[in-house]
Design a protein around this motif. Structure first.
Motif, mmCIF file in Angstrom:
data_model
loop_
_atom_site.group_PDB
_atom_site.id
_atom_site.type_symbol
_atom_site.label_atom_id
_atom_site.label_comp_id
_atom_site.label_asym_id
_atom_site.label_seq_id
_atom_site.Cartn_x
_atom_site.Cartn_y
_atom_site.Cartn_z
ATOM 1 N N GLN A 1 11.531 -30.877 -45.257
ATOM 2 C CA GLN A 1 10.209 -30.665 -45.978
ATOM 3 C C GLN A 1 9.189 -31.635 -45.773
ATOM 4 O O GLN A 1 9.438 -32.841 -45.457
ATOM 5 C CB GLN A 1 10.462 -31.266 -47.595
ATOM 6 C CG GLN A 1 9.384 -31.402 -48.326
ATOM 7 C CD GLN A 1 8.562 -29.741 -48.818
ATOM 8 O OE1 GLN A 1 9.226 -28.957 -49.219
ATOM 9 N NE2 GLN A 1 7.065 -29.649 -48.345
ATOM 10 N N LEU A 2 8.245 -31.190 -45.131
ATOM 11 C CA LEU A 2 7.081 -31.998 -44.702
ATOM 12 C C LEU A 2 5.879 -32.325 -45.700
ATOM 13 O O LEU A 2 5.548 -31.327 -46.395
ATOM 14 C CB LEU A 2 6.282 -31.445 -43.418
ATOM 15 C CG LEU A 2 6.992 -31.218 -42.095
ATOM 16 C CD1 LEU A 2 6.097 -30.575 -41.169
ATOM 17 C CD2 LEU A 2 7.398 -32.547 -41.620
ATOM 18 N N VAL A 3 5.670 -33.571 -46.035
ATOM 19 C CA VAL A 3 4.577 -33.745 -46.792
ATOM 20 C C VAL A 3 3.688 -34.686 -46.219
ATOM 21 O O VAL A 3 4.084 -35.597 -45.328
ATOM 22 C CB VAL A 3 5.045 -34.618 -48.264
ATOM 23 C CG1 VAL A 3 5.872 -33.532 -49.093
ATOM 24 C CG2 VAL A 3 5.915 -35.717 -48.042
ATOM 25 N N ASN B 1 -10.431 -33.011 -46.464
ATOM 26 C CA ASN B 1 -10.756 -31.521 -46.556
ATOM 27 C C ASN B 1 -9.792 -30.692 -45.239
ATOM 28 O O ASN B 1 -9.443 -29.763 -45.497
ATOM 29 C CB ASN B 1 -12.175 -31.603 -45.877
ATOM 30 C CG ASN B 1 -13.208 -31.905 -46.962
ATOM 31 O OD1 ASN B 1 -12.795 -31.962 -48.282
ATOM 32 N ND2 ASN B 1 -14.359 -32.539 -46.528
ATOM 33 N N ARG B 2 -9.387 -31.654 -44.271
ATOM 34 C CA ARG B 2 -8.672 -30.946 -43.155
ATOM 35 C C ARG B 2 -7.271 -30.736 -43.678
ATOM 36 O O ARG B 2 -6.662 -29.719 -43.472
ATOM 37 C CB ARG B 2 -8.436 -31.954 -41.801
ATOM 38 C CG ARG B 2 -7.655 -31.476 -40.693
ATOM 39 C CD ARG B 2 -8.385 -30.287 -40.130
ATOM 40 N NE ARG B 2 -7.502 -29.897 -38.801
ATOM 41 C CZ ARG B 2 -8.081 -30.392 -37.751
ATOM 42 N NH1 ARG B 2 -9.131 -31.132 -37.510
ATOM 43 N NH2 ARG B 2 -7.347 -30.108 -36.612
ATOM 44 N N LEU B 3 -6.682 -31.678 -44.401
ATOM 45 C CA LEU B 3 -5.368 -31.510 -44.996
ATOM 46 C C LEU B 3 -5.391 -30.206 -46.047
ATOM 47 O O LEU B 3 -4.546 -29.410 -46.109
ATOM 48 C CB LEU B 3 -4.743 -32.536 -45.797
ATOM 49 C CG LEU B 3 -4.551 -33.800 -44.926
ATOM 50 C CD1 LEU B 3 -4.093 -34.912 -45.678
ATOM 51 C CD2 LEU B 3 -3.366 -33.286 -43.959
ATOM 52 N N ARG B 4 -6.659 -30.196 -46.624
ATOM 53 C CA ARG B 4 -6.746 -28.969 -47.741
ATOM 54 C C ARG B 4 -6.665 -27.621 -46.793
ATOM 55 O O ARG B 4 -6.052 -26.668 -47.204
ATOM 56 C CB ARG B 4 -7.834 -29.146 -48.538
ATOM 57 C CG ARG B 4 -8.294 -28.074 -49.460
ATOM 58 C CD ARG B 4 -9.358 -28.099 -50.441
ATOM 59 N NE ARG B 4 -9.542 -29.667 -51.136
ATOM 60 C CZ ARG B 4 -10.168 -30.372 -50.679
ATOM 61 N NH1 ARG B 4 -11.319 -30.163 -49.786
ATOM 62 N NH2 ARG B 4 -10.667 -31.524 -51.116
ATOM 63 N N ASP B 5 -7.535 -27.650 -45.783
ATOM 64 C CA ASP B 5 -7.575 -26.545 -44.979
ATOM 65 C C ASP B 5 -6.028 -26.155 -44.601
ATOM 66 O O ASP B 5 -5.808 -24.925 -44.193
ATOM 67 C CB ASP B 5 -8.389 -26.545 -43.833
ATOM 68 C CG ASP B 5 -9.923 -26.670 -44.491
ATOM 69 O OD1 ASP B 5 -10.130 -26.352 -45.683
ATOM 70 O OD2 ASP B 5 -10.737 -27.256 -43.570
ATOM 71 N N MET B 6 -5.462 -26.866 -44.166
ATOM 72 C CA MET B 6 -3.780 -26.924 -43.581
ATOM 73 C C MET B 6 -2.970 -26.345 -44.427
ATOM 74 O O MET B 6 -1.893 -25.798 -44.377
ATOM 75 C CB MET B 6 -3.542 -28.067 -43.007
ATOM 76 C CG MET B 6 -4.047 -28.558 -41.724
ATOM 77 S SD MET B 6 -3.704 -30.061 -41.057
ATOM 78 C CE MET B 6 -1.659 -29.899 -40.819
ATOM 79 N N GLU B 7 -3.384 -26.541 -45.813
ATOM 80 C CA GLU B 7 -2.734 -26.112 -46.881
ATOM 81 C C GLU B 7 -1.085 -26.512 -47.006
ATOM 82 O O GLU B 7 -0.049 -25.924 -47.005
ATOM 83 C CB GLU B 7 -2.443 -24.413 -47.013
ATOM 84 C CG GLU B 7 -3.784 -23.609 -46.910
ATOM 85 C CD GLU B 7 -3.680 -22.166 -47.150
ATOM 86 O OE1 GLU B 7 -3.056 -21.657 -46.269
ATOM 87 O OE2 GLU B 7 -4.165 -21.604 -47.964
ATOM 88 N N LEU C 1 -4.611 -37.242 -36.741
ATOM 89 C CA LEU C 1 -4.045 -35.818 -37.443
ATOM 90 C C LEU C 1 -3.924 -34.858 -36.388
ATOM 91 O O LEU C 1 -2.691 -34.131 -36.184
ATOM 92 C CB LEU C 1 -4.897 -35.520 -38.548
ATOM 93 C CG LEU C 1 -4.478 -34.104 -39.268
ATOM 94 C CD1 LEU C 1 -3.111 -34.139 -39.697
ATOM 95 C CD2 LEU C 1 -5.557 -33.685 -40.320
ATOM 96 N N ILE C 2 -4.771 -35.052 -35.430
ATOM 97 C CA ILE C 2 -4.522 -33.863 -34.321
ATOM 98 C C ILE C 2 -3.494 -34.341 -33.498
ATOM 99 O O ILE C 2 -2.789 -33.426 -33.064
ATOM 100 C CB ILE C 2 -5.938 -34.058 -33.311
ATOM 101 C CG1 ILE C 2 -7.389 -33.368 -34.084
ATOM 102 C CG2 ILE C 2 -5.814 -33.306 -32.038
ATOM 103 C CD1 ILE C 2 -8.428 -33.433 -33.353
#
Length: 452
Positions: free
Chosen positions: A96-98, A112-118, A79-80
Motif C-alpha cells: 500500500q502506497l500512501v 494539487n499534484r497529489l490530488r491529480d495523481m489520485e 515528487l518527479i
C-alpha cells in the motif's frame, strides 16, 4: 469502567452508587459468586498509538496488504524523482502506497499534484504519528520525524552538486560541505543516521560521503541515476515528443532551462529567453522550462507574465510543474545555467551552451563543475547562432565529461532500486523485469493562462 465525580464524594460502578473510598479503606470480604455478582474487568493491555492506528486501518482494508510505504513529498521536484523510485511498487498488490506532504519552503503545488495523481494522502500530523514499513523520500529535510522500520532517500538532482548555502551554513564560508552528504543532513540529534538506504548515482559520491559523514557509509547504495536512465528511454522516442510539441521536421528545437535563486539564468540573464526567440532564424523553435521552485516562490501567474514579452517574440514555456524530460527528449540544443538539466542534456548527447556559471554555489568536484570546464559560456555581444555552433563543436567533450558520472549503472538502475526497496521491505521481488515507461509530453502555457 470506573469514572470519577467532582461532587457528592461518590463514584459510579456498574450502575450502583457507592460511598467514596477513604484514604485507608478497611478490608472487605471477597464477593461471592451468585445473583448480582459482577466479574471484575480484566487488566487493560498497553497498546502504542501506532499499533492502535494500524489495527484500526486494517479493519477497513479490502485488499490483502502486507506492507505500507509512505512516500514523503517535499516539493514538485522531489515528487518527479519519487515517481521514478516507487514505480516498481505500484504494481505489487502486497504494498500500500500512501503519500504525505512534508512542510517545505517550496512545497507550493504538491497538494494539487497529489490530488491529480489520485493517490492516498495523509496529513503531515498523521504521518508523524504512525509507523510505516518504509519511508521513501528525495530530500532529507525532516525525514527523521517520520517513524518507520526503514527509510530510503535519493537525490533530487544529477547527484549531489551544490554546497551548503553560505547564508545557512553555521561554520566557516570556505568549509561548506556538499549538501546532502554531510553530517548535518544525515544524522539525528543522537548522531545516528536517519536513513537505512541512501541512493548514490556514482562511486565518487561514496568518497565524498566517506569524508563528510562516515557514519552513513554502511547505508549507501551506488545505484546509478534512474532519472538519467528514464531520460534515455524517452530520448529514444524523440520523434514522438517532437510531434506532440508541434516541432516540424525542418525545425531546430532550442530548449532553455533556468534553476532557481539569485544566481540562476532568469535572475542573471532575464532577457536571454526573449533574445533567443527573436534573434534566432525562423527555422528555430525556442521552449523554456523553469525550476519548480521558481513557480512555488513567485506564483504561476507571475512567472507566466514574466515571459509575456518573450512569448510575443515566439518563445513557448513548459507549464507549471510539468516533467522537463519530454522537452529534453525532443531538443537539439540546451541553453542553461548550473542546474542539473545541463548535465542530463550533455549526457543525452545534446549540445549545451551555458548562460553563466555560479562557481560559488557548486562543488568544484561535481559533475556540473566538470561540464562547465568543457562548455562555452554565453557572450552577450556575439551572435547567438554562432554560439550554438560552438556548443555543437563542444558536444563530444561535454558528453565525455558527464557520461561516466551519470552512467555508472546505466540501464540497471531500475533493478538496483527495486532490489533495495524489496530488501528493506523484506519481500520477494515480482517476477517481471523492471523497466522505465515514457514520461508524458509536457504541456505548454496557453495564451489564456498568461493573465490580462
Amino acid at each position: 469502567m470506573t469514572t470519577g465525580s467532582s461532587s457528592g464524594g461518590i463514584r459510579r460502578l456498574a450502575g450502583r452508587y457507592l460511598p467514596k473510598a477513604s484514604a485507608t479503606p478497611s478490608p472487605r470480604p471477597a464477593p461471592k459468586r451468585g445473583r448480582g455478582w459482577i466479574k471484575p474487568p480484566a487488566a487493560a493491555k498497553t497498546v502504542s498509538p501506532e499499533v492502535e492506528t494500524e489495527a484500526r486501518e486494517e479493519r477497513w482494508n479490502t485488499m490483502d496488504i502486507e506492507r505500507t510505504v509512505l512516500v514523503a513529498v517535499h516539493t514538485i521536484t522531489s515528487l518527479i524523482r519519487l515517481e521514478d523510485i516507487v514505480l516498481p511498487l505500484e504494481d505489487d498488490p502486497r504494498v500500500q502506497l500512501v503519500y504525505t506532504q512534508v512542510p517545505d519552503q517550496f512545497g507550493e503545488g504538491v497538494e494539487n499534484r497529489l490530488r491529480d495523481m489520485e493517490v492516498r494522502v495523509l496529513s503531515w500530523g498523521e504521518a508523524t504519528r504512525r509507523k510505516f514499513d518504509l519511508v521513501v523520500a528525495a530530500s532529507l529535510h525532516r525525514l527523521g520525524d517520520l517513524p518507520a522500520t526503514a527509510r530510503f532517500a535519493a537525490p533530487h538532482g544529477a547527484g549531489y552538486n551544490k554546497l551548503w548555502p553560505a547564508w545557512a551554513w553555521p561554520g566557516l564560508k570556505d568549509d561548506r560541505p556538499v549538501y546532502g552528504l554531510d553530517r548535518a543532513s544525515l544524522l539525528d540529534k543522537d548522531g545516528q543516521p536517519i536513513v537505512d538506504a541512501l541512493l548514490l548515482p556514482h562511486p565518487a559520491h561514496l568518497s565524498t560521503l566517506s569524508r563528510q559523514c562516515p557514519e552513513a557509509v554502511p547505508y549507501a547504495v551506488v545505484a546509478g541515476d534512474p532519472c538519467y536512465d528514464r531520460l534515455l528511454v524517452c530520448r529514444a522516442h524523440r520523434e514522438h515528443y517532437r510531434e506532440r510539441l508541434g516541432i516540424r521536421d525542418a525545425q531546430t528545437l532550442v530548449a532553455v532551462s533556468s534553476t532557481w535563486g539569485p544566481r540562476s539564468l532568469l535572475a542573471m540573464n532575464h532577457d536571454l529567453p526573449r533574445r533567443l526567440a527573436s534573434e534566432l532564424p525562423a527555422n528555430h523553435r525556442v521552449i523554456a522550462t523553469v525550476h519548480p521552485a521558481v513557480w512555488a516562490q513567485h506564483g504561476a501567474r507571475q512567472v507566466r507574465n514574466r515571459f509575456r514579452e518573450a512569448h510575443a517574440a515566439g518563445l513557448d514555456v513548459v507549464d507549471t510543474y510539468e516533467d522537463w524530460r519530454g522537452l529534453l527528449a525532443a531538443a537539439d540544443f540546451l541553453v542553461a545555467d548550473h542546474g542539473s538539466l545541463s548535465a542530463y542534456a550533455a549526457g543525452a548527447g545534446i549540445p549545451v551552451l551555458l548562460s553563466h556559471f555560479a562557481d560559488g554555489e557548486v562543488d568544484p568536484d561535481s559533475i556540473v563543475a566538470e561540464l562547465a570546464r568543457h562548455s562555452p559560456l554565453l557572450d552577450p555581444q556575439a551572435p547567438l547562432v554562432g554560439q550554438l555552433a560552438a556548443a555543437r563543436e563542444a558536444q563530444p567533450a561535454q558528453w565525455q565529461a558527464v557520461h561516466d558520472r551519470l552512467a555508472a549503472r546505466q540501464g540497471v538502475s531500475a533493478e538496483i532500486v527495486r532490489e533495495t526497496l524489496y530488501r528493506k521491505l523484506s519481500l520477494t521481488e515480482l517476477p517481471h523485469p523492471a523497466r522505465w515507461p515514457l514520461v508524458p509530453p509536457p504541456k505548454l502555457v496557453r495564451d489564456d493562462r498568461r493573465g490580462p
